[in-house]
Design an enzyme around this catalytic site. Structure first.
Site, PDB file in Angstrom:
ATOM      1  N   GLY A   4       2.224   1.924  10.968  1.00 11.18           N
ATOM      2  CA  GLY A   4       3.206   2.998  10.883  1.00 11.18           C
ATOM      3  C   GLY A   4       3.888   3.335  12.199  1.00 11.18           C
ATOM      4  O   GLY A   4       4.556   4.350  12.317  1.00 11.18           O
TER       5      GLY A   4
ATOM      6  N   GLY B 179       2.748  -1.303   4.345  1.00 10.78           N
ATOM      7  CA  GLY B 179       2.738   0.121   4.040  1.00 10.78           C
ATOM      8  C   GLY B 179       4.152   0.617   3.788  1.00 10.78           C
ATOM      9  O   GLY B 179       4.714   0.431   2.711  1.00 10.78           O
TER      10      GLY B 179
ATOM     11  N   ASN C 221       0.857  -1.182   0.000  1.00  5.23           N
ATOM     12  CA  ASN C 221       0.000   0.000   0.000  1.00  5.23           C
ATOM     13  C   ASN C 221       0.899   1.240   0.000  1.00  5.23           C
ATOM     14  O   ASN C 221       1.468   1.594   1.028  1.00  5.23           O
ATOM     15  CB  ASN C 221      -0.893  -0.046   1.258  1.00  5.23           C
ATOM     16  CG  ASN C 221      -1.742   1.197   1.416  1.00  5.23           C
ATOM     17  OD1 ASN C 221      -1.836   2.023   0.503  1.00  5.23           O
ATOM     18  ND2 ASN C 221      -2.369   1.327   2.577  1.00  5.23           N
ATOM     19  N   TRP C 222       0.996   1.872  -1.165  1.00  2.00           N
ATOM     20  CA  TRP C 222       1.918   3.010  -1.288  1.00  2.00           C
ATOM     21  C   TRP C 222       1.360   4.281  -0.656  1.00  2.00           C
ATOM     22  O   TRP C 222       2.069   5.286  -0.546  1.00  2.00           O
ATOM     23  CB  TRP C 222       2.249   3.266  -2.768  1.00  2.00           C
ATOM     24  CG  TRP C 222       3.048   2.179  -3.414  1.00  2.00           C
ATOM     25  CD1 TRP C 222       3.440   0.987  -2.865  1.00  2.00           C
ATOM     26  CD2 TRP C 222       3.574   2.183  -4.754  1.00  2.00           C
ATOM     27  NE1 TRP C 222       4.164   0.249  -3.775  1.00  2.00           N
ATOM     28  CE2 TRP C 222       4.267   0.965  -4.952  1.00  2.00           C
ATOM     29  CE3 TRP C 222       3.530   3.087  -5.809  1.00  2.00           C
ATOM     30  CZ2 TRP C 222       4.899   0.638  -6.150  1.00  2.00           C
ATOM     31  CZ3 TRP C 222       4.156   2.768  -7.014  1.00  2.00           C
ATOM     32  CH2 TRP C 222       4.836   1.555  -7.178  1.00  2.00           C
ATOM     33  N   LYS C 223       0.066   4.255  -0.304  1.00  3.07           N
ATOM     34  CA  LYS C 223      -0.590   5.446   0.287  1.00  3.07           C
ATOM     35  C   LYS C 223      -0.335   6.681  -0.591  1.00  3.07           C
ATOM     36  O   LYS C 223      -0.262   6.546  -1.814  1.00  3.07           O
ATOM     37  CB  LYS C 223      -0.132   5.637   1.745  1.00  3.07           C
ATOM     38  CG  LYS C 223      -0.325   4.364   2.568  1.00  3.07           C
ATOM     39  CD  LYS C 223      -0.204   4.575   4.048  1.00  3.07           C
ATOM     40  CE  LYS C 223      -0.374   3.236   4.765  1.00  3.07           C
ATOM     41  NZ  LYS C 223      -0.364   3.354   6.212  1.00  3.07           N
TER      42      LYS C 223
ATOM     43  N   GLU D  79      -7.221   4.442   7.771  1.00  5.95           N
ATOM     44  CA  GLU D  79      -7.009   5.884   7.551  1.00  5.95           C
ATOM     45  C   GLU D  79      -8.244   6.511   6.914  1.00  5.95           C
ATOM     46  O   GLU D  79      -8.599   7.649   7.207  1.00  5.95           O
ATOM     47  CB  GLU D  79      -5.750   6.100   6.701  1.00  5.95           C
ATOM     48  CG  GLU D  79      -4.490   5.878   7.529  1.00  5.95           C
ATOM     49  CD  GLU D  79      -3.291   5.344   6.772  1.00  5.95           C
ATOM     50  OE1 GLU D  79      -3.270   5.420   5.529  1.00  5.95           O
ATOM     51  OE2 GLU D  79      -2.361   4.839   7.437  1.00  5.95           O
TER      52      GLU D  79
ATOM     53  N   SER E 169       3.155  -2.376  10.445  1.00  2.00           N
ATOM     54  CA  SER E 169       4.601  -2.405  10.688  1.00  2.00           C
ATOM     55  C   SER E 169       5.266  -3.712  10.261  1.00  2.00           C
ATOM     56  O   SER E 169       6.214  -4.171  10.909  1.00  2.00           O
ATOM     57  CB  SER E 169       4.909  -2.091  12.162  1.00  2.00           C
ATOM     58  OG  SER E 169       4.456  -0.787  12.483  1.00  2.00           O
TER      59      SER E 169
ATOM     60  N   GLU F  78      -5.571  -5.284  10.419  1.00  2.00           N
ATOM     61  CA  GLU F  78      -4.581  -4.248  10.701  1.00  2.00           C
ATOM     62  C   GLU F  78      -4.960  -3.527  11.995  1.00  2.00           C
ATOM     63  O   GLU F  78      -5.794  -2.607  11.972  1.00  2.00           O
ATOM     64  CB  GLU F  78      -4.542  -3.223   9.563  1.00  2.00           C
ATOM     65  CG  GLU F  78      -4.095  -3.782   8.241  1.00  2.00           C
ATOM     66  CD  GLU F  78      -3.526  -2.693   7.340  1.00  2.00           C
ATOM     67  OE1 GLU F  78      -2.369  -2.846   6.917  1.00  2.00           O
ATOM     68  OE2 GLU F  78      -4.209  -1.698   7.083  1.00  2.00           O
TER      69      GLU F  78
END
Ligand code: PGA
Length: 250
Positions: A176, A230, A11-13, A99, A209, A170
């Site tokens: 993160g 991520g 997931n490159w966000k 998010e 993470s 998650e």
């Protein structure tokens, strides 16, 4: 982790430039050059999907998006429909990432509509579920997960392609932060999701993470069929190292 086929998604966000997206895709394509027993996918920002698709053509890395509209078309400024994602060659789409649930107030019902919109166009949804730290501390983890799953499970019998969906657990407090859920916490939630979904072929990923140095341990756990990555998915060597750990387990 031998069945079903492990799945690792990046997931490159909202990171990177177009040049960086191309460079990262190229590095991944070079390092992951064969069809293997592990499935790999990247989820770039919408605007980079076409250039990433072009670079990945002929590779065994799949393409996905980070969200999808609940609506098929119309006056929905800024939204992207499932048919548009299909046009772009997306095989996967994330729905219900924490998010978006938190920052954009996406409800469990909205997420179920997105899930359904994707399935109807033959795009496999990757449904994210997970509890906040306060929900865990209050002992409500499984209750929260059950509530997040309920509107999705209600679709099970009538939605074509439902069983090709993927579920990603998650815990919000692990995203993160560098803090990974414990083995017992992960196994408890994954077993619960497996029981709720009632099917062995649906893959259940862990996210939060995940890095090359903790992947081996995660992939050794019961009902962990891969990872949603991520930060570490933005570094080609890291992402490939995670995928190789999954490959060792097959
Ligand atoms: P992280 O993100 O690997 O950077 O914790 C995971 C995610 O948000 O999907």
């Amino acid at each position: 982790m031998t069945y079903p086929r492990p799945f690792i998604a990046g997931n490159w966000k909202m990171h990177g430039t177009m040049a960086e997206a191309v460079a990262l895709s190229l590095a991944l394509k070079t390092q992951w050059d064969s069809a293997s027993a592990v499935e790999l996918a990247v989820l770039p920002p919408f605007v980079y999907l076409p250039c990433v698709k072009e670079v990945l053509m002929g590779s065994h890395i799949q393409l996905g998006a980070q969200t999808v509209s609940t609506e098929p078309k119309g006056a929905f400024t800024g939204q992207i429909s499932a048919s548009m994602l299909s046009d772009l060659g997306c095989q996967y789409v994330l729905v219900g990432h924490s998010e978006r649930r938190t920052l954009l107030q996406e409800s469990n019902e909205t997420v179920a509509l997105q899930f359904s919109a994707a399935c109807q166009l033959g795009i496999k949804p990757i449904l994210c579920v997970g509890e906040s730290l306060s929900e865990r501390q209050a002992g409500n983890t499984l209750k929260v997960i059950a509530e997040q799953l309920a509107p999705i499970l209600a679709l099970k019998d009538n939605l074509p392609g439902f069983l090709s969906c993927i579920i990603a657990y998650e815990p919000i407090w692990a995203i993160g932060t560098g803090e990974v859920a414990s083995k017992a916490q992960i196994e408890e939630v994954h077993a619960f999701i497996r029981q709720e979904i009632g099917d062995k072929s649906v893959r259940i990923l862990y996210g939060g993470s995940v890095k090359a140095d903790n992947a081996a341990e995660l992939f050794g756990l019961q009902n962990v069929d891969g990872a949603l990555v991520g930060g570490a998915s933005l570094i080609a060597d890291q992402f490939i190292a995670i995928a190789l750990e999954a490959l060792q387990r097959v």
